[in-house]
Design an enzyme around this catalytic site. Sequence first.
Site, PDB file in Angstrom:
ATOM      1  N   ASN A  80      -1.691  -8.180  -4.704  1.00 11.67           N
ATOM      2  CA  ASN A  80      -1.652  -7.801  -6.115  1.00 11.67           C
ATOM      3  C   ASN A  80      -0.334  -8.242  -6.723  1.00 11.67           C
ATOM      4  OD1 ASN A  80      -4.168  -6.440  -6.045  1.00 11.67           O
ATOM      5  ND2 ASN A  80      -3.198  -4.665  -5.099  1.00 11.67           N
ATOM      6  N   VAL A 104       4.132  -1.282  -5.608  1.00  8.45           N
ATOM      7  CA  VAL A 104       5.334  -1.384  -4.768  1.00  8.45           C
ATOM      8  C   VAL A 104       5.841  -2.828  -4.872  1.00  8.45           C
ATOM      9  CG1 VAL A 104       6.328  -1.126  -2.472  1.00  8.45           C
ATOM     10  CG2 VAL A 104       4.475   0.403  -3.194  1.00  8.45           C
ATOM     11  N   HIS A 136       3.502  -7.785  -0.583  1.00  9.89           N
ATOM     12  CA  HIS A 136       2.726  -7.345   0.583  1.00  9.89           C
ATOM     13  C   HIS A 136       1.306  -7.867   0.494  1.00  9.89           C
ATOM     14  CE1 HIS A 136       2.667  -4.269  -2.572  1.00  9.89           C
ATOM     15  NE2 HIS A 136       1.405  -4.064  -2.238  1.00  9.89           N
ATOM     16  N   ASP A 144      -2.075   1.511   5.389  1.00  9.02           N
ATOM     17  CA  ASP A 144      -1.884   1.971   4.017  1.00  9.02           C
ATOM     18  C   ASP A 144      -2.102   3.480   3.970  1.00  9.02           C
ATOM     19  OD1 ASP A 144      -2.203   0.382   0.990  1.00  9.02           O
ATOM     20  OD2 ASP A 144      -2.594   2.547   1.115  1.00  9.02           O
ATOM     21  N   HIS A 188      -2.562  -7.063   1.565  1.00  2.00           N
ATOM     22  CA  HIS A 188      -3.498  -6.035   2.026  1.00  2.00           C
ATOM     23  C   HIS A 188      -4.554  -6.694   2.924  1.00  2.00           C
ATOM     24  CE1 HIS A 188      -2.596  -2.900  -1.178  1.00  2.00           C
ATOM     25  NE2 HIS A 188      -2.092  -3.964  -1.747  1.00  2.00           N
TER      26      HIS A 188
HETATM   27  P1  DGP Z   1      -0.107  -2.420  -4.408  1.00  2.00           P
HETATM   28  O1  DGP Z   1      -1.002  -1.648  -5.347  1.00  2.00           O
HETATM   29  O2  DGP Z   1      -0.661  -3.787  -4.096  1.00  2.00           O
HETATM   30  O3  DGP Z   1       1.333  -2.428  -4.849  1.00  2.00           O
HETATM   31  O4  DGP Z   1      -0.187  -1.613  -3.035  1.00  2.00           O
HETATM   32  C1  DGP Z   1       0.755  -0.704  -2.601  1.00  2.00           C
HETATM   33  C2  DGP Z   1       0.110   0.073  -1.490  1.00  2.00           C
HETATM   34  O5  DGP Z   1       1.139   0.764  -0.792  1.00  2.00           O
HETATM   35  C3  DGP Z   1      -0.889   1.124  -1.936  1.00  2.00           C
HETATM   36  O6  DGP Z   1      -2.178   0.762  -1.460  1.00  2.00           O
HETATM   37  C4  DGP Z   1      -0.415   2.419  -1.298  1.00  2.00           C
HETATM   38  C5  DGP Z   1       0.613   1.972  -0.299  1.00  2.00           C
HETATM   39  N1  DGP Z   1       1.730   2.861  -0.138  1.00  2.00           N
HETATM   40  C6  DGP Z   1       2.543   3.336  -1.117  1.00  2.00           C
HETATM   41  N2  DGP Z   1       3.486   4.137  -0.597  1.00  2.00           N
HETATM   42  C7  DGP Z   1       3.278   4.149   0.750  1.00  2.00           C
HETATM   43  C8  DGP Z   1       3.934   4.792   1.833  1.00  2.00           C
HETATM   44  O7  DGP Z   1       4.923   5.522   1.679  1.00  2.00           O
HETATM   45  N3  DGP Z   1       3.422   4.572   3.071  1.00  2.00           N
HETATM   46  C9  DGP Z   1       2.329   3.776   3.281  1.00  2.00           C
HETATM   47  N4  DGP Z   1       1.919   3.644   4.551  1.00  2.00           N
HETATM   48  N5  DGP Z   1       1.689   3.145   2.283  1.00  2.00           N
HETATM   49  C10 DGP Z   1       2.165   3.338   1.041  1.00  2.00           C
END
Ligand code: DGP
Length: 120
Positions: free
Chosen positions: A90, A99, A103, A32, A105
């Site tokens: 989430n 996003v 996914h 993340d 975590h």
């Molecule tokens: P959520 O809040 O459950 O939708 O988590 C989305 C996660 O995605 C958040 O913890 C940050 C991560 N994230 C967003 N954009 C990027 C990215 O471009 N690269 C990576 N590695 N993580 C990302």
Amino acid sequence: MSDNDTIFGKIIRREIPATIVYEDDEILGFNDVSPQAPAHVLFIPKNTVIPTLDDAEPGDAALLGRLMLAAAEYARRQGFHQNGYRVVMNCREDAGQTVFHLHLHLLAGAPLGHFGAIGR
Ligand code: DGP
């Protein structure tokens, strides 16, 4: 590219960089960008975009299970299974989903405290 393409689609296609730590035929795991624990890995389906858990259907059951097993396998590989870890998915606004490519975590590497805080 589908209508519900997201930043995670770009990571799957290697159009933007990510630190990939797990991959199999169906699942990609990468760090993340905004870690909430010493280890914070996101596990995503590679071949299909399910926007949220609420959009999952009975036919997605095996894929959802594989996401969990991929996280558990990675955790075991890293030794996180010894002290434990947390997996979180989430769903939509109240959970803070940002996003819309489903996914899981994985949070690990330190005591994570009590779970279940309400508020922003
Ligand atoms: P959520 O809040 O459950 O939708 O988590 C989305 C996660 O995605 C958040 O913890 C940050 C991560 N994230 C967003 N954009 C990027 C990215 O471009 N690269 C990576 N590695 N993580 C990302």
